[in-house]
Write a protein that holds these residues in place. Structure first.
Motif, PDB file in Angstrom:
ATOM      1  N   VAL A 107      80.936 103.073 101.063  1.00 37.99           N
ATOM      2  CA  VAL A 107      80.375 103.480 102.349  1.00 37.99           C
ATOM      3  C   VAL A 107      80.961 104.826 102.760  1.00 37.99           C
ATOM      4  O   VAL A 107      81.999 105.261 102.262  1.00 37.99           O
ATOM      5  CB  VAL A 107      80.674 102.419 103.433  1.00 37.99           C
ATOM      6  N   VAL A 151      82.043 105.791 108.115  1.00 41.43           N
ATOM      7  CA  VAL A 151      82.355 104.565 108.859  1.00 41.43           C
ATOM      8  C   VAL A 151      83.842 104.618 109.179  1.00 41.43           C
ATOM      9  O   VAL A 151      84.675 104.326 108.331  1.00 41.43           O
ATOM     10  CB  VAL A 151      82.014 103.301 108.043  1.00 41.43           C
ATOM     11  N   PRO A 175      78.061  98.793 107.430  1.00 37.75           N
ATOM     12  CA  PRO A 175      76.734  99.418 107.505  1.00 37.75           C
ATOM     13  C   PRO A 175      75.680  98.520 106.877  1.00 37.75           C
ATOM     14  O   PRO A 175      75.976  97.642 106.072  1.00 37.75           O
ATOM     15  CB  PRO A 175      76.918 100.704 106.700  1.00 37.75           C
ATOM     16  N   THR A 176      74.454  98.729 107.250  1.00 37.26           N
ATOM     17  CA  THR A 176      73.363  97.932 106.679  1.00 37.26           C
ATOM     18  C   THR A 176      73.044  98.326 105.248  1.00 37.26           C
ATOM     19  O   THR A 176      72.425  97.548 104.521  1.00 37.26           O
ATOM     20  CB  THR A 176      72.096  98.094 107.529  1.00 37.26           C
TER      21      THR A 176
END
Length: 256
Positions: free
Chosen positions: A42, A45, A169-170
């Motif tokens: 990711v 973030v 996160p998606t």
């Protein structure tokens, strides 16, 4: 001497099959509990300071210098609406695989006991070997399905709509297959090998037919009679020693 070597080799194969199934069961339990089914990379973030999250079938974990240590692993429940079907199915099938593997190990141990120590009554030898082999095969298939399904989702870079309170996160920047899937695949293959080993134990398939021939064969002219001749010695006090299991004499057919 030839019979002794053949008997020991078959004993070794059975013992290895049992040990392989037991080790595969332990690896299956470890696979169900590991978090590294998916590795999510990711970015942007701030909560996930390691830039990597480990997504398993029961929880998603990451390192963070912002959150307390108790909040860096977020539970995943089968009742959560954001959970994709491959994870929900994995939770159910992996638990079934653990249960079937346990029963399979117990059945395999009973089969070994019947093969080695049950001399007079061999009517159930076929049943216990078929049961052990079938349960091992079922365990391997139960764990293989969610492993392949989740691996396919990772290769397709499928996303999971995590809610904001999980701090994930998606969609990751990229993701790859975690070590848990590799361990689970090895365990599944080992389970299948153990199942085939017990199902292919030919003494179990010939035990009943040889039992029906024990009183109808000529020991001087028919090699099948070797399957039921018991070697025994008797001391003056009536103690019997050295009685062999007839299930292991099948290999001598046609070799006399």
């Amino acid at each position: 001497m030839l019979f002794f070597l053949i008997r020991n080799n078959n004993s070794l194969f059975l013992f290895l099959g049992l040990m392989t199934g037991f080790l595969a069961w332990i690896l299956t339990m470890a696979t169900a509990g590991l978090n590294e089914w998916r590795l999510w990379y990711v970015a942007d973030v701030p909560v996930i300071t390691s830039d990597v999250a480990w997504v398993g079938i029961w929880r998603a974990c990451f390192y963070s210098h912002v959150l307390p240590e108790t909040e860096t692993c977020q539970s995943i429940s089968i009742s959560d609406t954001f959970v994709p079907p491959e994870i929900s199915v994995a939770q159910v099938l992996m638990m079934l695989a653990v249960i079937c593997g346990l029963v399979g190990n117990i059945s395999a141990a009973v089969a070994m006991r019947v093969a080695y120590f049950s001399v007079e009554d061999r009517r159930n030898i076929r049943l216990v070997f078929v049961l052990a082999g079938t349960l091992y095969l079922l365990t391997g298939m139960l764990s293989m399905v969610p492993l392949v399904w989740n691996m396919n989702s990772v290769l397709k870079n499928s996303t999971i709509d995590f809610p904001p309170e999980l701090y994930l996160p998606t969609a990751p920047v990229r993701q790859k297959v975690g070590s848990a899937i590799g361990v689970g695949m090895v365990a599944s293959i080992m389970m299948l090998i153990s199942g085939v080993t017990f199902l292919c134990y030919r003494y179990a398939w010939h035990s009943l037919s040889s039992e029906s021939l024990r009183d109808n064969r000529d020991p001087l002219h028919d090699p099948w009679k070797v399957t039921t001749l018991a070697q025994k010695s008797e001391f003056p006090n009536g103690v019997r020693l050295g009685q062999d299991n007839p299930a292991f004499h099948m290999e001598e057919v046609g070799k006399t």
